[in-house]
Design a protein around this motif. Structure first.
Motif, PDB file in Angstrom:
ATOM      1  N   GLN A  43       0.823  -1.214   0.000  1.00  0.00           N
ATOM      2  CA  GLN A  43       0.000   0.000   0.000  1.00  0.00           C
ATOM      3  C   GLN A  43       0.857   1.265   0.000  1.00  0.00           C
ATOM      4  O   GLN A  43       0.565   2.243   0.705  1.00  0.00           O
ATOM      5  N   GLU A  44       1.899   1.251  -0.806  1.00  0.00           N
ATOM      6  CA  GLU A  44       2.734   2.428  -0.954  1.00  0.00           C
ATOM      7  C   GLU A  44       2.050   3.435  -1.884  1.00  0.00           C
ATOM      8  O   GLU A  44       1.229   3.050  -2.726  1.00  0.00           O
ATOM      9  N   PRO A  45       2.379   4.717  -1.761  1.00  0.00           N
ATOM     10  CA  PRO A  45       1.759   5.719  -2.624  1.00  0.00           C
ATOM     11  C   PRO A  45       2.133   5.475  -4.088  1.00  0.00           C
ATOM     12  O   PRO A  45       3.179   4.897  -4.407  1.00  0.00           O
ATOM     13  N   ALA A  46       1.276   5.951  -4.977  1.00  0.00           N
ATOM     14  CA  ALA A  46       1.445   5.677  -6.404  1.00  0.00           C
ATOM     15  C   ALA A  46       2.777   6.203  -6.932  1.00  0.00           C
ATOM     16  O   ALA A  46       3.406   5.566  -7.781  1.00  0.00           O
ATOM     17  N   TRP A  47       3.218   7.379  -6.450  1.00  0.00           N
ATOM     18  CA  TRP A  47       4.469   7.944  -6.948  1.00  0.00           C
ATOM     19  C   TRP A  47       5.650   7.039  -6.623  1.00  0.00           C
ATOM     20  O   TRP A  47       6.602   6.918  -7.428  1.00  0.00           O
ATOM     21  N   LEU A  48       5.619   6.375  -5.457  1.00  0.00           N
ATOM     22  CA  LEU A  48       6.706   5.482  -5.078  1.00  0.00           C
ATOM     23  C   LEU A  48       6.658   4.180  -5.884  1.00  0.00           C
ATOM     24  O   LEU A  48       7.696   3.655  -6.300  1.00  0.00           O
ATOM     25  N   THR A  49       5.442   3.688  -6.122  1.00  0.00           N
ATOM     26  CA  THR A  49       5.307   2.498  -6.971  1.00  0.00           C
ATOM     27  C   THR A  49       5.896   2.749  -8.348  1.00  0.00           C
ATOM     28  O   THR A  49       6.616   1.908  -8.900  1.00  0.00           O
ATOM     29  N   LEU A  77       8.184   5.033  -9.139  1.00  0.00           N
ATOM     30  CA  LEU A  77       9.633   5.184  -9.011  1.00  0.00           C
ATOM     31  C   LEU A  77      10.311   3.811  -8.999  1.00  0.00           C
ATOM     32  O   LEU A  77      11.322   3.592  -9.685  1.00  0.00           O
ATOM     33  N   ARG A  78       9.744   2.905  -8.234  1.00  0.00           N
ATOM     34  CA  ARG A  78      10.311   1.552  -8.161  1.00  0.00           C
ATOM     35  C   ARG A  78      10.238   0.865  -9.529  1.00  0.00           C
ATOM     36  O   ARG A  78      11.186   0.190  -9.949  1.00  0.00           O
ATOM     37  N   ALA A  79       9.106   1.014 -10.217  1.00  0.00           N
ATOM     38  CA  ALA A  79       8.938   0.362 -11.512  1.00  0.00           C
ATOM     39  C   ALA A  79       9.941   0.900 -12.540  1.00  0.00           C
ATOM     40  O   ALA A  79      10.528   0.135 -13.320  1.00  0.00           O
ATOM     41  N   GLU A  80      10.140   2.215 -12.536  1.00  0.00           N
ATOM     42  CA  GLU A  80      11.127   2.800 -13.447  1.00  0.00           C
ATOM     43  C   GLU A  80      12.527   2.266 -13.147  1.00  0.00           C
ATOM     44  O   GLU A  80      13.296   1.949 -14.061  1.00  0.00           O
ATOM     45  N   ALA A  81      12.852   2.159 -11.864  1.00  0.00           N
ATOM     46  CA  ALA A  81      14.161   1.649 -11.475  1.00  0.00           C
ATOM     47  C   ALA A  81      14.330   0.187 -11.896  1.00  0.00           C
ATOM     48  O   ALA A  81      15.417  -0.228 -12.316  1.00  0.00           O
ATOM     49  N   ALA A  82      13.256  -0.600 -11.787  1.00  0.00           N
ATOM     50  CA  ALA A  82      13.317  -1.996 -12.216  1.00  0.00           C
ATOM     51  C   ALA A  82      13.622  -2.090 -13.704  1.00  0.00           C
ATOM     52  O   ALA A  82      14.439  -2.918 -14.138  1.00  0.00           O
ATOM     53  N   ASP A  83      12.990  -1.237 -14.498  1.00  0.00           N
ATOM     54  CA  ASP A  83      13.277  -1.205 -15.932  1.00  0.00           C
ATOM     55  C   ASP A  83      14.742  -0.849 -16.185  1.00  0.00           C
ATOM     56  O   ASP A  83      15.421  -1.454 -17.030  1.00  0.00           O
ATOM     57  N   GLN A  84      15.232   0.143 -15.464  1.00  0.00           N
ATOM     58  CA  GLN A  84      16.606   0.595 -15.663  1.00  0.00           C
ATOM     59  C   GLN A  84      17.620  -0.465 -15.248  1.00  0.00           C
ATOM     60  O   GLN A  84      18.682  -0.609 -15.868  1.00  0.00           O
ATOM     61  N   SER A  85      17.298  -1.229 -14.212  1.00  0.00           N
ATOM     62  CA  SER A  85      18.239  -2.235 -13.718  1.00  0.00           C
ATOM     63  C   SER A  85      18.507  -3.325 -14.748  1.00  0.00           C
ATOM     64  O   SER A  85      19.549  -3.990 -14.695  1.00  0.00           O
ATOM     65  N   LEU A 114      11.530   4.652   6.629  1.00  0.00           N
ATOM     66  CA  LEU A 114      11.293   5.360   5.375  1.00  0.00           C
ATOM     67  C   LEU A 114      10.002   4.921   4.701  1.00  0.00           C
ATOM     68  O   LEU A 114       9.338   5.738   4.038  1.00  0.00           O
ATOM     69  N   GLU A 115       9.597   3.665   4.866  1.00  0.00           N
ATOM     70  CA  GLU A 115       8.343   3.213   4.268  1.00  0.00           C
ATOM     71  C   GLU A 115       7.160   3.968   4.864  1.00  0.00           C
ATOM     72  O   GLU A 115       6.248   4.387   4.155  1.00  0.00           O
ATOM     73  N   THR A 116       7.163   4.138   6.179  1.00  0.00           N
ATOM     74  CA  THR A 116       6.110   4.901   6.832  1.00  0.00           C
ATOM     75  C   THR A 116       6.158   6.369   6.418  1.00  0.00           C
ATOM     76  O   THR A 116       5.130   6.996   6.143  1.00  0.00           O
ATOM     77  N   ALA A 117       7.374   6.927   6.352  1.00  0.00           N
ATOM     78  CA  ALA A 117       7.517   8.334   5.985  1.00  0.00           C
ATOM     79  C   ALA A 117       7.021   8.602   4.568  1.00  0.00           C
ATOM     80  O   ALA A 117       6.461   9.666   4.288  1.00  0.00           O
ATOM     81  N   ALA A 118       7.194   7.635   3.668  1.00  0.00           N
ATOM     82  CA  ALA A 118       6.732   7.821   2.293  1.00  0.00           C
ATOM     83  C   ALA A 118       5.220   7.992   2.231  1.00  0.00           C
ATOM     84  O   ALA A 118       4.700   8.632   1.314  1.00  0.00           O
ATOM     85  N   ASP A 136       5.402  14.652   1.020  1.00  0.00           N
ATOM     86  CA  ASP A 136       5.939  15.871   0.424  1.00  0.00           C
ATOM     87  C   ASP A 136       7.440  15.979   0.629  1.00  0.00           C
ATOM     88  O   ASP A 136       8.190  16.359  -0.289  1.00  0.00           O
ATOM     89  N   LEU A 137       7.918  15.619   1.822  1.00  0.00           N
ATOM     90  CA  LEU A 137       9.344  15.679   2.105  1.00  0.00           C
ATOM     91  C   LEU A 137      10.104  14.550   1.424  1.00  0.00           C
ATOM     92  O   LEU A 137      11.151  14.763   0.801  1.00  0.00           O
ATOM     93  N   VAL A 138       9.585  13.337   1.556  1.00  0.00           N
ATOM     94  CA  VAL A 138      10.299  12.182   1.017  1.00  0.00           C
ATOM     95  C   VAL A 138      10.412  12.279  -0.497  1.00  0.00           C
ATOM     96  O   VAL A 138      11.491  12.082  -1.074  1.00  0.00           O
ATOM     97  N   GLN A 139       9.310  12.597  -1.168  1.00  0.00           N
ATOM     98  CA  GLN A 139       9.329  12.669  -2.625  1.00  0.00           C
ATOM     99  C   GLN A 139      10.270  13.765  -3.113  1.00  0.00           C
ATOM    100  O   GLN A 139      10.904  13.637  -4.174  1.00  0.00           O
ATOM    101  N   GLN A 140      10.409  14.831  -2.342  1.00  0.00           N
ATOM    102  CA  GLN A 140      11.269  15.935  -2.737  1.00  0.00           C
ATOM    103  C   GLN A 140      12.751  15.555  -2.759  1.00  0.00           C
ATOM    104  O   GLN A 140      13.513  16.036  -3.605  1.00  0.00           O
ATOM    105  N   TYR A 141      13.149  14.662  -1.834  1.00  0.00           N
ATOM    106  CA  TYR A 141      14.576  14.398  -1.665  1.00  0.00           C
ATOM    107  C   TYR A 141      15.016  12.976  -2.044  1.00  0.00           C
ATOM    108  O   TYR A 141      16.203  12.752  -2.273  1.00  0.00           O
ATOM    109  N   LEU A 142      14.097  12.029  -2.100  1.00  0.00           N
ATOM    110  CA  LEU A 142      14.478  10.635  -2.314  1.00  0.00           C
ATOM    111  C   LEU A 142      15.154  10.449  -3.676  1.00  0.00           C
ATOM    112  O   LEU A 142      14.631  10.864  -4.705  1.00  0.00           O
TER     113      LEU A 142
END
Length: 435
Positions: free
Chosen positions: A22-28, A30-38, A116-120, A125-131
């Motif tokens: 149940q992570e926010p959509a923006w984090l999902t 981000l992870r998916a893009e990183a998986a493609d890049q890996s 960090l999972e809880t903070a996301a 607003d903070l996590v997405q700005q800096y992660l």
């Protein structure tokens, strides 16, 4: 819930895991893009170390963790908890956080200290700005894999003008070799704030049953006038490959102090970089390491100067035993325009066995004329005359070597301002020298 992970990492697996958590959509995304890049990027290529030959596919299975009190955690964890840390402490066990506590006083001041999972979710607003701003997720296959799979982790935010006098501490604990263990630390110190963060990355006896990979990353954002001390001690079992990246971005008149104890028992990639963007920014890095048995170790410390009158200091001391091998890199880069910058570095390696290997590589890359920079490096065996002198006073050869090693590491250990970290390092040094 458990989800099998593999290399290469797939978008489908990562999206499914993120949605199940149940992570926010923006984090999902981000992870998916990183998986493609890996899938297309290559592993990093540190100097003289082929990490692509290591068993980097042992990423494990994501296993959800239940919250627990300190008394319910393994005795190995309880033994590490400093007496003064219970009010400001986070514990990650394998794939997730199981304990977190922040004092009411710091909470009232607006300090955030959670996983960090809880903070996301709670501080998006903070996590997405800096992660993944200090460490780009598409830097190489390691950063992309980590961005896709990180779990648990630590998030710290210190508001403007707030000074946190008591260290915020974390224990990142692995006792299940089949569980994924990939913490990500994100620390943001706002303007004119001050904070000390300490973590202990350790393995339990039950975590030695199979090959495992610990991949972690730490991003430290140091705003203007802020001061951050980041101390980390790693002591994982020899079945674990430790891949640890650390980056700090430092603004005007701000400072970062790194204290790193790489006392891991398995293969190690440790890379720590300070990016001194601000005028008057400073970085001070102290690194110690002991290699034993057949370990392969790559330890790199870097400082990149962009700001005028910026200053970096780096000291690394390593002891190699048995058939251990270490490549110690110190890199100081002074960019064009960083006038009056100063960068100093020292790497020293002490070898206790003719089969041990230690390379010290100081590198200065200077693109500006009006600067000062220097380096010193040495690799050598234990001084036979010192051994003879101590043995002539009735000390055994083993104890004489031990005293010389402590004397070799003492200039770094004794300069560490945190007593709890010094004590923990001394205990681990004693353990490694006795192994």
């Amino acid at each position: 819930m458990s989800t099998q992970l593999s290399t290469p990492v797939s978008r489908q697996t990562v999206e499914s895991l993120s949605q199940n958590k149940q992570e926010p959509a923006w984090l999902t995304e981000l992870r998916a893009e990183a998986a493609d890049q890996s899938e297309t990027l290559e592993w990093p290529k540190p100097e003289k170390v082929r990490i692509d030959r290591w068993n980097l596919g042992a990423l494990g299975v994501y296993k959800a963790q239940k919250q627990a009190s300190l008394a319910e955690l393994p005795e190995e964890v309880q033994a590490i908890v400093p007496e003064d840390a219970s009010g400001n402490l986070l514990v990650q066990r394998n794939s997730g956080a199981v304990y977190r506590q922040l004092s009411d006083e710091l909470t009232a001041k607006g300090v955030i200290f959670t996983d960090l999972e809880t903070a996301a979710r709670d501080h998006a607003d903070l996590v997405q700005q800096y992660l993944f701003t200090a460490i780009p997720k598409d830097e190489d296959k390691l950063t992309a894999t980590h961005a896709a799979l990180w779990n648990g982790g630590v998030f710290i935010y210190v508001p403007k003008n707030i000074e946190v006098e008591i260290p915020l501490q974390a224990i990142l604990f692995q006792d299940d070799a089949e569980a994924s263990f990939a913490p990500h630390i994100l620390l943001v110190a706002d303007q004119f704030s001050k904070v000390t963060y300490v973590d202990y990355v350790v393995s339990g006896a039950e975590g030695k049953s199979a090959p495992a990979v610990h991949h972690s990353a730490a991003e430290v954002i140091v705003k203007a006038g802020a001061k951050v001390t980041f101390a980390t001690v790693h002591h994982l079992a020899d079945n674990v490959i430790d891949l640890s990246l650390r980056r700090a971005v430092v603004d005007n008149d701000a400072s970062i102090e790194w204290i790193i104890g790489d006392l891991h028992d398995g293969n190690l990639l440790s890379d720590t970089k300070s990016v001194l963007n601000g005028n008057g920014s400073t970085s001070d890095a102290k690194v110690i390491s002991i290699g034993t048995h057949s370990q392969n170790m790559s330890i790199t410390t870097q400082a990149v100067h962009w700001g005028r009158s910026s200053d970096s200091q780096m000291v690394t001391r390593a002891v190699m035993r048995d058939q251990a091998s270490a490549i110690i890199n110190g890199i100081t880069k002074i960019e064009k325009g960083a006038t009056k910058a100063n960068g100093e570095q020292t790497e020293r390696v002490l070898m206790l066995s003719p089969k041990a290997r230690g390379d010290a590589n100081p590198i200065l890359l200077i693109d500006e004329d009006d600067v000062t920079a220097g380096h010193a490096a040495s690799v050598g065996q234990v001084n036979a005359e010192q051994i003879y002198y101590l043995m002539s006073r009735g000390i055994s050869r083993a104890e004489a070597e031990r005293l010389i090693i402590y004397g070799f590491l003492a200039p770094v250990v004794s300069d560490i301002p945190l007593e709890a970290v010094r004590n923990q390092l001394n205990r681990l040094i004693e353990g490694k020298l006795g192994s």
